[in-house]
Design a protein around this motif. Structure first.
Motif, PDB file in Angstrom:
ATOM      1  N   ILE A   1      -0.647   9.301   1.591  1.00  0.00           N
ATOM      2  CA  ILE A   1      -0.593  10.093   0.847  1.00  0.00           C
ATOM      3  C   ILE A   1      -0.817  10.998   2.160  1.00  0.00           C
ATOM      4  O   ILE A   1      -1.532  10.444   2.693  1.00  0.00           O
ATOM      5  CB  ILE A   1      -1.535  10.679  -0.693  1.00  0.00           C
ATOM      6  CG1 ILE A   1      -2.754  10.670  -0.174  1.00  0.00           C
ATOM      7  CG2 ILE A   1      -0.941  10.528  -1.966  1.00  0.00           C
ATOM      8  CD1 ILE A   1      -4.228  10.902  -0.900  1.00  0.00           C
TER       9      ILE A   1
ATOM     10  N   PRO B   1     -12.829   5.369  -5.890  1.00  0.00           N
ATOM     11  CA  PRO B   1     -11.549   7.031  -5.443  1.00  0.00           C
ATOM     12  C   PRO B   1     -12.271   8.262  -4.841  1.00  0.00           C
ATOM     13  O   PRO B   1     -12.304   8.782  -4.049  1.00  0.00           O
ATOM     14  CB  PRO B   1     -10.400   7.030  -6.406  1.00  0.00           C
ATOM     15  CG  PRO B   1     -10.902   6.440  -7.440  1.00  0.00           C
ATOM     16  CD  PRO B   1     -11.792   5.811  -7.128  1.00  0.00           C
TER      17      PRO B   1
ATOM     18  N   GLN C   1      -3.265   9.396   4.691  1.00  0.00           N
ATOM     19  CA  GLN C   1      -4.745   9.317   3.571  1.00  0.00           C
ATOM     20  C   GLN C   1      -4.437   8.070   2.655  1.00  0.00           C
ATOM     21  O   GLN C   1      -3.439   7.755   1.839  1.00  0.00           O
ATOM     22  CB  GLN C   1      -5.209  10.549   2.731  1.00  0.00           C
ATOM     23  CG  GLN C   1      -6.493   9.909   1.779  1.00  0.00           C
ATOM     24  CD  GLN C   1      -6.797  11.155   1.350  1.00  0.00           C
ATOM     25  OE1 GLN C   1      -7.673  10.669   0.068  1.00  0.00           O
ATOM     26  NE2 GLN C   1      -6.904  11.460   1.169  1.00  0.00           N
ATOM     27  N   LYS C   2      -4.952   6.702   2.748  1.00  0.00           N
ATOM     28  CA  LYS C   2      -4.416   5.487   1.656  1.00  0.00           C
ATOM     29  C   LYS C   2      -5.165   5.474  -0.017  1.00  0.00           C
ATOM     30  O   LYS C   2      -6.155   6.321   0.227  1.00  0.00           O
ATOM     31  CB  LYS C   2      -5.645   3.830   2.383  1.00  0.00           C
ATOM     32  CG  LYS C   2      -4.463   3.085   1.617  1.00  0.00           C
ATOM     33  CD  LYS C   2      -5.081   1.993   1.750  1.00  0.00           C
ATOM     34  CE  LYS C   2      -5.323   0.064   1.072  1.00  0.00           C
ATOM     35  NZ  LYS C   2      -5.907  -0.405   1.627  1.00  0.00           N
ATOM     36  N   SER C   3      -3.922   5.560  -0.768  1.00  0.00           N
ATOM     37  CA  SER C   3      -4.238   5.633  -2.527  1.00  0.00           C
ATOM     38  C   SER C   3      -5.383   4.134  -2.333  1.00  0.00           C
ATOM     39  O   SER C   3      -4.700   2.781  -2.242  1.00  0.00           O
ATOM     40  CB  SER C   3      -2.761   5.219  -2.886  1.00  0.00           C
ATOM     41  OG  SER C   3      -2.079   6.790  -2.040  1.00  0.00           O
TER      42      SER C   3
ATOM     43  N   ASP D   1       0.763  -1.209   0.095  1.00  0.00           N
ATOM     44  CA  ASP D   1       0.112  -0.154  -0.062  1.00  0.00           C
ATOM     45  C   ASP D   1       0.840   1.293   0.462  1.00  0.00           C
ATOM     46  O   ASP D   1       1.705   1.372   0.818  1.00  0.00           O
ATOM     47  CB  ASP D   1      -1.075   0.641   1.205  1.00  0.00           C
ATOM     48  CG  ASP D   1      -2.169  -0.930   0.539  1.00  0.00           C
ATOM     49  OD1 ASP D   1      -2.141  -1.432  -0.108  1.00  0.00           O
ATOM     50  OD2 ASP D   1      -2.842  -1.270   2.258  1.00  0.00           O
ATOM     51  N   GLU D   2       0.747   2.358  -0.789  1.00  0.00           N
ATOM     52  CA  GLU D   2       1.000   3.699  -0.471  1.00  0.00           C
ATOM     53  C   GLU D   2      -0.102   4.987  -0.414  1.00  0.00           C
ATOM     54  O   GLU D   2      -1.032   4.185   0.141  1.00  0.00           O
ATOM     55  CB  GLU D   2       1.229   4.054  -1.749  1.00  0.00           C
ATOM     56  CG  GLU D   2       2.436   3.002  -3.016  1.00  0.00           C
ATOM     57  CD  GLU D   2       3.733   3.652  -2.245  1.00  0.00           C
ATOM     58  OE1 GLU D   2       4.012   4.037  -1.971  1.00  0.00           O
ATOM     59  OE2 GLU D   2       4.270   2.240  -2.445  1.00  0.00           O
TER      60      GLU D   2
ATOM     61  N   LYS E   1      -7.520   2.207  -4.982  1.00  0.00           N
ATOM     62  CA  LYS E   1      -7.841   1.982  -6.651  1.00  0.00           C
ATOM     63  C   LYS E   1      -9.659   2.069  -6.694  1.00  0.00           C
ATOM     64  O   LYS E   1     -10.164   1.974  -7.483  1.00  0.00           O
ATOM     65  CB  LYS E   1      -7.181   0.514  -7.245  1.00  0.00           C
ATOM     66  CG  LYS E   1      -7.723   0.003  -8.363  1.00  0.00           C
ATOM     67  CD  LYS E   1      -6.957  -1.386  -8.843  1.00  0.00           C
ATOM     68  CE  LYS E   1      -7.150  -1.520 -10.214  1.00  0.00           C
ATOM     69  NZ  LYS E   1      -6.137  -2.523 -10.438  1.00  0.00           N
TER      70      LYS E   1
END
Length: 791
Positions: free
Chosen positions: A689, A725, A718-720, A686-687, A722
């Motif tokens: 921001i 969104p 905040q989780k990016s 996970d990425e 898919k």
């Protein structure tokens, strides 16, 4: 790198295990029979050694023995366990014997006892019970290692994968039902075979992991001999052995499941003699086993169970019948006989034991599947690939078998009470069930608008009168007959059940005397009182909330409707929209939304509300032409828009035209499920921001965290994502710092309270900062993520 590390750990555990296995067998006769022993001599340990470059490793102990001729240097060839534990003085055997042979000059008392313990023989081959266990461990550990290396990484299932899996399931069920139509016994044999296979894999995994855990424990002690630190070895042993032993424990729990709990109130023969005489009559007619226990609950339903008792695990426990009081109040005694005949059909047809056993296995595997996918502990043995294949095949076959059993039970009941009586029972349940679940309870809760005191509301006392004056019977019947058998429930639609019996729908009539009155007698009033009391306790809080909210909105409605809509400020306009909707003043609701759109043309909520009014209330079909544009413009309202279109077409009797919207809604459900799963997990891949939240919101967070002394540090990001969104996913990762006297259980309790009382929406995910490898390191790199540190 992870695979290399796993390989090193595997070799470090497996090689000592092989050596340990070899140390618990021998191909020579017993030592006492082979040598003339002299001694014993007092033994003094000095050091240990190992000779690796030989036909096999030799573990040597060096020391001295106090013989008659004085101290004498001695080299003792020891077993691996004796060698590894030789440094522990309290456990060391203090005596050795001289053998007089060059190949083994000395043997310890420990060695003699160990050799004498090799009591099992196959020819010249001698071994003990530990050898069998250690050999099994040594052979299975490489298998587990391979399974671990090829295990799949946890990933989020895409909507496309979810949809395809469902399509494959439906296709497989159809093909199974097609074959079972001509050969029902094949379906039972195949489902039973799959069930047994599932048991073998699960039970086999348990038996695989227990010796692995104990074997790791022993291997770690052997490793301690190499390191010279037995304390360290004990710690390593404990931590490593927890993984497979814990796996076996939880796997067994998921297999066995908790003890079965019956719902409702148990009836006794002396309390309801008419009911038990009625059931006895049915039993004699079917020549089946007795209902050992009978329960009455508050649902409009009936069921039979064999999950209790010693054999309940196999679905072969005592036969227990549960009848719903509202069901008995809605039917006469002949119609109820059809229902009980259906439930008894499962038992008399001897499919209930198989069906409930199959149901239990399926639930066990569903629980296990979640653990296999998401809990890192279960990486010790990953059954994912087998699970994916098994659950697909087993679910389809068990689903088809359950549906077949329903038809079989219907046929059994029809033979007992007659087709017409069975058709009446099915028809009455289809109509009254729909009315009870929707109309009846809606009327009860509508009373909360005006009734403040829930004690004056006695819903179960109103049930008989409700069934005596059911409205829209024909409408409910039409709705029931239009319903098609689908693949989301094992019970077929009533139209198919009636067709299988070669009979037709029978419009239900209110019973002149209900089965409850006839069979329960005075007990009916006691049950009504009991269920009313239970319902009042359960509904009290929600009832008060509903009453207060309706009263508040009624007052607001009366206040605002006296004003001109154009004169209302934005807050008042929003309140009027909500109040008008709550009080079903749809004309005012539409006018207020149009005014809001005039002020803010891009307001999506007001736009959708106006669309609903024109389409559903005014029946303006022209709105459908723009529905694709609406969905594209406001994707978050796609499910609502689809439901509006479906409602419009169904009300107009144009069900076929609603099909594309059902499909769109189904696709959205797949998308939502993927989005929910994505927002419920934190993976290593996970990425993140920056959170992008208003500083005032963050300040409120900080104040809240500061009130919980166990919370030491908090990251907010905040989780990016898919999927979907447009709905942000905020992650709150925390670290705890308990006081030295606090237990982990107490810390967990405080953290749970902290999360439960946060009042945050589901957009926020709470997670421990050290629960995912590398998570905290990632969070530190995100700008503004470190929002709180306890001073």
């Amino acid at each position: 790198m992870p695979q290399l590390l796993l390989t090193v750990i595997f070799i470090a555990i497996w090689l000592p295990a092989v050596v340990f296995t070899a140390g618990n067998q021998s191909t020579t006769p017993p030592i006492r029979e082979t040598y003339t022993l002299k001694g014993p001599f007092h033994w003094r340990y000095e050091k240990r050694d190992i000779v690796m470059f030989n036909s096999r490793p030799e573990f040597l102990l060096h020391g001295s023995a106090n013989t008659k001729n004085g101290p004498k240097s001695a080299i003792l060839r020891a077993g691996v366990l004796e060698w590894s534990l030789s440094g522990i003085r309290s456990n060391k055997k203090k005596w050795i014997y001289h053998t007089g042979r060059d190949e083994m000059p000395f043997v310890s008392e420990w060695g003699l006892e160990h050799d004498a313990g090799l009591t099992y023989r196959i020819g010249n081959f001698r071994f003990n019970g530990i050898f069998i266990f250690a050999l099994f461990f040594s052979l299975t550990l490489p298998i587990l290692f391979i399974l671990l290396l090829i295990s799949d990484k946890v990933s989020i299932e895409s909507p496309e994968v979810r949809k395809q899996r469902n399509l494959d399931f439906v296709s497989l069920v159809k093909s199974i039902e097609s074959r079972a139509g001509s050969d029902p016994k094949w379906l039972k044999r195949k489902t039973l075979t799959l069930a047994v296979l599932g048991y073998l894999v699960v039970v086999g995994s348990i038996f695989l992991m227990i010796p692995v855990g104990i074997g790791i424990l022993a291997s770690a002690f052997v490793l301690a001999g190499f390191t010279g630190s037995n304390v360290l070895g004990a710690k390593i042993a404990f931590l490593l052995a927890l993984i497979p032993i814990g796996f076996a424990w939880h796997l067994g729990k998921s297999l066995l499941m908790p003890g079965y709990q019956y719902s409702g109130i148990e009836m006794k023969r002396k309390e309801c003699p008419a009911l038990f005489a009625y059931l006895d009559k049915i039993r004699k007619k079917t020549k089946g086993p007795n209902f050992s226990r009978v329960f009455i609950d508050s649902n409009l339903n009936a069921s039979v169970s064999r999950n209790g008792g010693l054999l309940g695990f196999f679905g072969m426990g005592p036969v227990v019948l549960t009848l719903g009081l509202p069901l008995m109040q809605s039917l006469n005694h002949k119609q109820l006989a059809g229902v009980i005949g259906h439930e008894y059909g499962h038992v008399a047809a001897k499919d209930n034991a198989l069906g409930q056993w199959i149901y239990r296995i399926r639930n066990s595997w569903l629980v296990l599947g979640e653990r296999l996918r998401f809990d890192p502990l279960w990486y010790a043995l990953r059954l994912n690939r087998f699970y994916d294949w098994f659950i697909a095949a087993f679910s389809a076959h068990s689903f088809a078998l359950s549906r077949y059993c329903e038809y079989e039970a219907d046929a059994f009941s029809a033979r007992m009470v007659g087709k017409e009586a069975m058709a009446e029972s099915l028809s009455a349940i289809a109509v009254y069930g729909n009315q009870f679940d929707s109309v009846f309870w809606r009327k009860i809760w509508d009373k909360s608008h005006h009734e403040d005191d829930i004690q004056s509301v006695r819903p179960y006392a109103d049930v008989p009168q409700f069934f005596a004056s059911v409205e829209n019977v024909s409408e409910a019947a039409e709705f029931a007959l239009k319903e098609k058998t689908n693949y989301s429930a094992t019970h077929p639609a009533i139209s198919d059940r009636l067709a299988a019996l070669s009979t037709s729908f029978k419009a239900p009539q209110a019973p002149a005397e209900s089965a409850a009155s006839r069979l329960l007698g005075a007990m009916e009033a006691k049950l009504i009182c009991r269920f009313n009391d239970e319902w009042q306790v359960e509904a009290q809080e929600n009832w008060q909330v509903s009453h207060n909210e309706f009263r508040s909105w009624s007052e607001k409605y009366q206040e605002l409707r006296e004003k001109t809509i154009q004169d209302l400020n934005d807050t008042e306009l929003d309140e009027l929209i909500t109040a008008a909707n709550r009080l079903n003043d749809y004309a005012l609701f539409n006018s207020a939304n149009r005014e809001l759109l005039r002020r803010y043309p891009e307001n999506s909520s007001a736009a959708i509300n106006c669309f609903w009014y024109r389409l559903i209330i005014e029946k303006d079909e022209s709105q459908l032409a723009d529905i694709e544009k609406w969905m594209e413009k406001f994707p978050e309202y796609l499910p609502n828009l689809c439901r509006y279109a479906i409602e419009f077409y169904n009300d107009a009797g144009r069900e076929q035209e609603a099909e594309p919207f059902y499909e769109r809604l189904e696709n959205w459900e797949y998308l939502r499920n993927s989005a929910q799963e994505e927002r419920s997990l934190i993976l290593e891949s996970d990425e993140f921001i920056p959170h992008g939240l208003d500083p005032d919101i963050v300040a409120d967070f900080v104040g809240y965290f500061d009130r919980h002394p166990v919370i030491a540090k908090v990251y907010l990001v905040q989780k990016s994502v898919k999927y979907m969104p447009e709905y942000p996913c905020y992650v709150i990762a925390y670290r705890t710092k308990p006081k030295f006297w606090q237990t982990q259980a107490k810390v967990d309790e405080q953290v749970s309270s902290f999360i439960d009382n946060s009042g945050l929406s589901q957009d926020y995910m709470f997670i421990s900062a050290d629960s995912v490898k590398g998570l905290e390191a990632k969070l530190k790199k995100v700008e503004g993520s470190d929002v709180y540190r306890r001073k």
